[in-house]
Design a protein around this motif. Structure first.
Motif, PDB file in Angstrom:
ATOM      1  N   MET A   1     -17.457 -24.821 -51.970  1.00 40.67           N
ATOM      2  CA  MET A   1     -15.935 -24.229 -52.149  1.00 40.67           C
ATOM      3  C   MET A   1     -16.142 -22.795 -52.689  1.00 40.67           C
ATOM      4  SD  MET A   1     -13.156 -25.732 -54.796  1.00 40.67           S
ATOM      5  CE  MET A   1     -12.710 -27.270 -53.918  1.00 40.67           C
ATOM      6  N   GLY A   2     -15.443 -21.953 -52.215  1.00 42.03           N
ATOM      7  CA  GLY A   2     -15.613 -20.501 -52.488  1.00 42.03           C
ATOM      8  C   GLY A   2     -14.846 -19.972 -53.751  1.00 42.03           C
ATOM      9  N   ALA A   3     -15.818 -18.971 -54.242  1.00 44.51           N
ATOM     10  CA  ALA A   3     -15.193 -18.389 -55.722  1.00 44.51           C
ATOM     11  C   ALA A   3     -14.017 -17.384 -55.134  1.00 44.51           C
ATOM     12  CB  ALA A   3     -16.243 -17.767 -56.253  1.00 44.51           C
ATOM     13  N   TRP A   4     -13.308 -17.383 -56.166  1.00 42.03           N
ATOM     14  CA  TRP A   4     -11.808 -16.633 -56.210  1.00 42.03           C
ATOM     15  C   TRP A   4     -12.300 -15.683 -57.061  1.00 42.03           C
ATOM     16  CZ3 TRP A   4      -6.920 -17.349 -53.821  1.00 42.03           C
ATOM     17  CH2 TRP A   4      -7.063 -18.700 -53.189  1.00 42.03           C
ATOM     18  N   ALA A   5     -11.934 -14.282 -56.568  1.00 49.04           N
ATOM     19  CA  ALA A   5     -12.324 -13.101 -57.175  1.00 49.04           C
ATOM     20  C   ALA A   5     -10.956 -12.386 -57.532  1.00 49.04           C
ATOM     21  CB  ALA A   5     -12.871 -11.872 -56.296  1.00 49.04           C
ATOM     22  N   LEU A   6     -10.760 -12.148 -58.898  1.00 51.89           N
ATOM     23  CA  LEU A   6      -9.593 -11.725 -59.489  1.00 51.89           C
ATOM     24  C   LEU A   6      -9.821 -10.514 -60.162  1.00 51.89           C
ATOM     25  CD1 LEU A   6      -8.066 -14.868 -61.269  1.00 51.89           C
ATOM     26  CD2 LEU A   6      -7.430 -13.833 -59.207  1.00 51.89           C
ATOM     27  N   GLN A  24       1.393  -4.966 -70.347  1.00 55.91           N
ATOM     28  CA  GLN A  24       1.338  -6.422 -69.930  1.00 55.91           C
ATOM     29  C   GLN A  24      -0.056  -6.265 -69.019  1.00 55.91           C
ATOM     30  OE1 GLN A  24       3.382  -8.963 -69.984  1.00 55.91           O
ATOM     31  NE2 GLN A  24       4.754  -7.972 -71.310  1.00 55.91           N
ATOM     32  N   LEU A  25      -1.001  -7.200 -69.249  1.00 58.54           N
ATOM     33  CA  LEU A  25      -2.194  -7.279 -68.564  1.00 58.54           C
ATOM     34  C   LEU A  25      -1.930  -8.508 -67.487  1.00 58.54           C
ATOM     35  CD1 LEU A  25      -4.712  -7.176 -71.525  1.00 58.54           C
ATOM     36  CD2 LEU A  25      -3.954  -5.520 -69.981  1.00 58.54           C
ATOM     37  N   VAL A  26      -2.408  -8.198 -66.308  1.00 58.16           N
ATOM     38  CA  VAL A  26      -2.378  -9.036 -64.879  1.00 58.16           C
ATOM     39  C   VAL A  26      -3.495  -9.270 -64.305  1.00 58.16           C
ATOM     40  CG1 VAL A  26      -1.004  -9.533 -62.952  1.00 58.16           C
ATOM     41  CG2 VAL A  26       0.213  -8.370 -65.000  1.00 58.16           C
ATOM     42  N   THR A  27      -3.672 -10.449 -63.973  1.00 60.56           N
ATOM     43  CA  THR A  27      -5.148 -10.737 -63.059  1.00 60.56           C
ATOM     44  C   THR A  27      -4.385 -11.052 -61.643  1.00 60.56           C
ATOM     45  OG1 THR A  27      -5.111 -12.896 -63.703  1.00 60.56           O
ATOM     46  CG2 THR A  27      -6.697 -11.287 -64.710  1.00 60.56           C
ATOM     47  N   ALA A  28      -4.824 -10.482 -60.727  1.00 62.35           N
ATOM     48  CA  ALA A  28      -4.395 -10.769 -59.198  1.00 62.35           C
ATOM     49  C   ALA A  28      -5.575 -10.637 -58.385  1.00 62.35           C
ATOM     50  CB  ALA A  28      -3.532  -9.634 -59.108  1.00 62.35           C
ATOM     51  N   ALA A  29      -5.373 -11.306 -57.182  1.00 66.16           N
ATOM     52  CA  ALA A  29      -6.492 -11.349 -56.141  1.00 66.16           C
ATOM     53  C   ALA A  29      -6.695  -9.956 -55.472  1.00 66.16           C
ATOM     54  CB  ALA A  29      -6.055 -12.405 -55.132  1.00 66.16           C
ATOM     55  N   ASP A  30      -5.483  -9.038 -55.351  1.00 63.04           N
ATOM     56  CA  ASP A  30      -5.558  -8.028 -54.563  1.00 63.04           C
ATOM     57  C   ASP A  30      -4.419  -7.036 -55.318  1.00 63.04           C
ATOM     58  OD1 ASP A  30      -3.089  -8.797 -53.638  1.00 63.04           O
ATOM     59  OD2 ASP A  30      -4.462  -9.947 -51.650  1.00 63.04           O
TER      60      ASP A  30
END
Length: 85
Positions: A1-6, A24-30
């Protein structure tokens, strides 16, 4: 399973109820996902007049009254006036 980079992003919300923006702090893939989060915050309340999206220490975009202020070249007073109405 691949790792998600945030990635971490900061969104400053300019709200007409406060004299300074809220963070506001946000984590997102892109960046596209981060922009969607910023747009969602802008429309989350009628008090939200503008948002600034930051990532990696750089301002990535401005929406709402923040974008209008930059386009007209007017300062923080212009944002307060735009927010009042």
């Amino acid at each position: 399973m691949g790792a998600w980079a945030l990635n971490s992003f900061e969104i400053f919300v300019h709200d007409d109820r406060y004299s300074v923006p809220t963070l506001q702090l946000v984590t997102a893939a892109d960046d596209t996902s981060a922009v969607a989060a910023a747009e969602s915050l802008l429309h989350a309340s009628p008090h939200h007049r503008g948002v600034e999206l930051w990532g990696g220490g750089e301002r990535l975009m401005e929406l709402g009254a923040c974008a209008e202020r930059r386009r007209t070249g007017r300062g923080a007073d212009a944002l307060r006036v735009a927010s009042a109405g």
